[in-house]
Write a protein that holds these residues in place. Sequence first.
Motif, PDB file in Angstrom:
ATOM      1  N   GLU A 174       3.426  44.103  20.763  1.00 14.64           N
ATOM      2  CA  GLU A 174       4.578  43.272  21.009  1.00 14.64           C
ATOM      3  C   GLU A 174       4.784  42.322  19.842  1.00 14.64           C
ATOM      4  O   GLU A 174       5.539  41.380  19.943  1.00 14.64           O
TER       5      GLU A 174
ATOM      6  N   ALA B 283       6.442  52.335  18.783  1.00 15.35           N
ATOM      7  CA  ALA B 283       7.357  51.756  19.781  1.00 15.35           C
ATOM      8  C   ALA B 283       8.783  51.927  19.290  1.00 15.35           C
ATOM      9  O   ALA B 283       9.075  51.701  18.117  1.00 15.35           O
ATOM     10  N   SER B 284       9.633  52.348  20.166  1.00 16.45           N
ATOM     11  CA  SER B 284      11.033  52.551  19.825  1.00 16.45           C
ATOM     12  C   SER B 284      11.886  51.551  20.595  1.00 16.45           C
ATOM     13  O   SER B 284      11.930  51.565  21.824  1.00 16.45           O
ATOM     14  N   ARG B 285      12.541  50.660  19.805  1.00 15.21           N
ATOM     15  CA  ARG B 285      13.417  49.684  20.454  1.00 15.21           C
ATOM     16  C   ARG B 285      14.636  50.365  21.049  1.00 15.21           C
ATOM     17  O   ARG B 285      15.136  49.954  22.083  1.00 15.21           O
ATOM     18  N   SER B 286      15.110  51.397  20.377  1.00 14.22           N
ATOM     19  CA  SER B 286      16.317  52.059  20.868  1.00 14.22           C
ATOM     20  C   SER B 286      16.051  52.824  22.163  1.00 14.22           C
ATOM     21  O   SER B 286      16.888  52.835  23.068  1.00 14.22           O
ATOM     22  N   GLU B 287      14.863  53.470  22.256  1.00 16.32           N
ATOM     23  CA  GLU B 287      14.542  54.243  23.449  1.00 16.32           C
ATOM     24  C   GLU B 287      13.748  53.438  24.462  1.00 16.32           C
ATOM     25  O   GLU B 287      13.452  53.932  25.556  1.00 16.32           O
ATOM     26  N   GLU B 288      13.363  52.239  24.079  1.00 17.97           N
ATOM     27  CA  GLU B 288      12.645  51.332  24.963  1.00 17.97           C
ATOM     28  C   GLU B 288      11.383  51.983  25.552  1.00 17.97           C
ATOM     29  O   GLU B 288      11.118  51.879  26.750  1.00 17.97           O
ATOM     30  N   GLU B 289      10.667  52.664  24.697  1.00 15.86           N
ATOM     31  CA  GLU B 289       9.415  53.266  25.155  1.00 15.86           C
ATOM     32  C   GLU B 289       8.349  53.169  24.072  1.00 15.86           C
ATOM     33  O   GLU B 289       8.647  53.001  22.885  1.00 15.86           O
TER      34      GLU B 289
ATOM     35  N   PRO C 223       7.577  53.485  29.572  1.00 14.42           N
ATOM     36  CA  PRO C 223       8.518  52.402  29.229  1.00 14.42           C
ATOM     37  C   PRO C 223       7.807  51.242  28.557  1.00 14.42           C
ATOM     38  O   PRO C 223       6.679  50.872  28.921  1.00 14.42           O
ATOM     39  N   TRP C 224       8.470  50.684  27.536  1.00 14.41           N
ATOM     40  CA  TRP C 224       7.928  49.503  26.875  1.00 14.41           C
ATOM     41  C   TRP C 224       7.976  48.315  27.832  1.00 14.41           C
ATOM     42  O   TRP C 224       7.073  47.490  27.862  1.00 14.41           O
ATOM     43  N   LYS C 225       9.037  48.286  28.635  1.00  6.63           N
ATOM     44  CA  LYS C 225       9.241  47.158  29.535  1.00  6.63           C
ATOM     45  C   LYS C 225       8.079  47.052  30.527  1.00  6.63           C
ATOM     46  O   LYS C 225       7.711  48.016  31.189  1.00  6.63           O
TER      47      LYS C 225
ATOM     48  N   SER D 276       5.243  52.727  36.600  1.00 12.48           N
ATOM     49  CA  SER D 276       5.791  53.183  35.320  1.00 12.48           C
ATOM     50  C   SER D 276       5.857  54.711  35.300  1.00 12.48           C
ATOM     51  O   SER D 276       4.928  55.403  35.732  1.00 12.48           O
TER      52      SER D 276
END
Length: 711
Positions: free
Chosen positions: A313, A192-198, A255-257, A224
Amino acid sequence: MKRKISRTILYLFIGLTAICSVTKAEEVSVSGFLKIPFEKMYLVINDTSNVIQAYQDTSDGAVAYCLNSTLQSPDGNQSYGGAGGGGRISGKGIEAIRNVIADGYPLNTRYWLSKGIPEEAQRQATQLAIWSVLASMREDGSDYDYFAYEKASPINLEGVDAASMFRTLAGNAIYGNRIKRYLSISITGVSASRSEEEIVVSFSVFAENMDACTISAEGLEEGSEIKLDGEILSENSWSTETELTDRRTYSLSFPWKGNGKKQLILKATGYAGDGNQVSVFEPADSAYQTMGKVEKIGTAEIKHAENGIKLPEEPGKIQVKKYDGETNEPLAGVRFGVFPLNAPADSDPICEFFTGNDGIGMSGYLADGSYEIRETEVPEGYIRTQEPKTVIVRAGQIVDSTWENLPAKGALSLKKRSSKEGELFGDASLAGAVYEVYFLSGQAENGERERILMGQIVTDEKGEGALGGLPLGDYIVTEAAPPKGYWKNPEEYEAALQYQDDTTPVVEVMIEAEDEMIRRPVILKKYGDAGKELPLPHAGFSFYLKSSLVRKEGEYDWEKAEPVVIGGLGETILYTDSNGKLETVPLPYGVYLVRETDVPEGYEPCDELEVQIEGESKGELVITAINKKSPEEPEEETTACAETTVQEKAETSEVQKEPTTEEKTERETVQTTASPETGDRQNGGIWFLILGSTFSIILLFVCLWANRRRG
């Protein structure tokens, strides 16, 4: 022999068996079935004159196979209708033949092409397998004695091992096995990449013997945007054609979201031909064969695989999923260690954990970074994975790592030899011996352990064979069928395949076995008349192994032929005794031509005799040879006739006059004296007496002549 020839002629005009479908066809087909033309004949059964062919529907060219081998073959002019089931074939017969078709031609063509077997040979092997399976099950219209699996002898004709395809298809159908088709999907990592949100999920799909595969991703937030290897997908599934053995790795990002803590399910569906794509057609005229027609190819869903992971998460962890590599069942009790990347082999792990009954083990929380997972302990009976796996852990994710362990296996090798080394081999061969391998299970109630048949070992030309992939334990190996030219050996061989350690994947045991060759002496009786009342002595005979003879201009080339040893002292020619009889040493299994090399005076040589040494009994094989008298030669009408000597007249009268019984006996006695026979033990003193008397008479005449000159 006559029965075999008649059967061969019969099957030249009879089609082979086929497969049926459980799908009901309600309308009558006015089309017929014709043989598929072929360029080469790759495979025959029992003898080289029995042609193996498949058929096709005249309306659409679809491949079809025959079912009732003893009925007439269709010629395209018969009317056929849907059978609505199996027709004249039982439900079990349909199920068995469905397996043959699914694993044979045309539903598994690519697999057999990879084995070097062309499509024509595949059709012939599939048809023969159908025939053999139905005969083995004693289905209506099948010839058990000729085509049953244990009686049929497939013969390769074109250097292509189509016979092995036949044995595989028929054997699998009879014993409930199938050619392997495999599909799996494994998640190899999650990041998981917080910067790329994916979130990026790496996974691999392995397909074996499949034609195509569809992969889908389920469980994500609706709407998605999903990317496969960086390319946006229009929907959450995609399809691809597969190689015969196909392993592909993918990267799925989204997307992580909205997807945190969701359960991502990756599914794979494999497509290939299946036996349910075959329909049965019955003829309007019951004298013709039932036909099985392949309706579709390559559209059946036959394999499914899926794998899932809960999306991260929380702080990073490593989750290991452990499976038995054969059963795909969860494997408990495996210990793993998490180590820094490239740590020395003797380093202490950062943490350790075991898999539970569900085959899953979870590490403790880990800081972001790269790690190695090492398998450090496996349950007894399994082989430990030596290579570590590298994972990258990031905050908010659980990294999945899927592992497989294979149980240690055993392999039995067998070396076969003749019980008498160096003996003549004739037509015998060490190839084709069949040994059955039985696993001994737990203790039975009667004190004997239950025997479970695990497979067969078939020897090659060197007398060697092997059977691998066996579970560890105790085994009994028995000879089910001896090779050509040998007696069956009733001895049972014991073998123990025992687990050694977690680094030895295969435990091997060698068995040495031997058989006694079939050998029989031959007694030849020689007569000078068809009534067998006049035994002929002093006739010389030699034996030739028929398979060693070469032909020249349609005849055997006797100048290059080498006779076999038939006498106890190494003789290659034996003579009949005073009773017109000779006896050979026991001859090895094979077919021999017996040729008269020395013919008694006044007789013509007899025709070559064919003798077959086989395993009917261990006693003598008696054969009879009859000689005809030579035709009388007419006297020449010349002035020299009056000068014919007394001896010539006597010989002429002997030829013209039929000898009495006393004269026959007298003549045999003279011949016996003049030409010693094989094994003759007559007293040599008679010969010395004759020679001495002759010498004395000559000396007397010399003395009389000398006295006359002096006078």
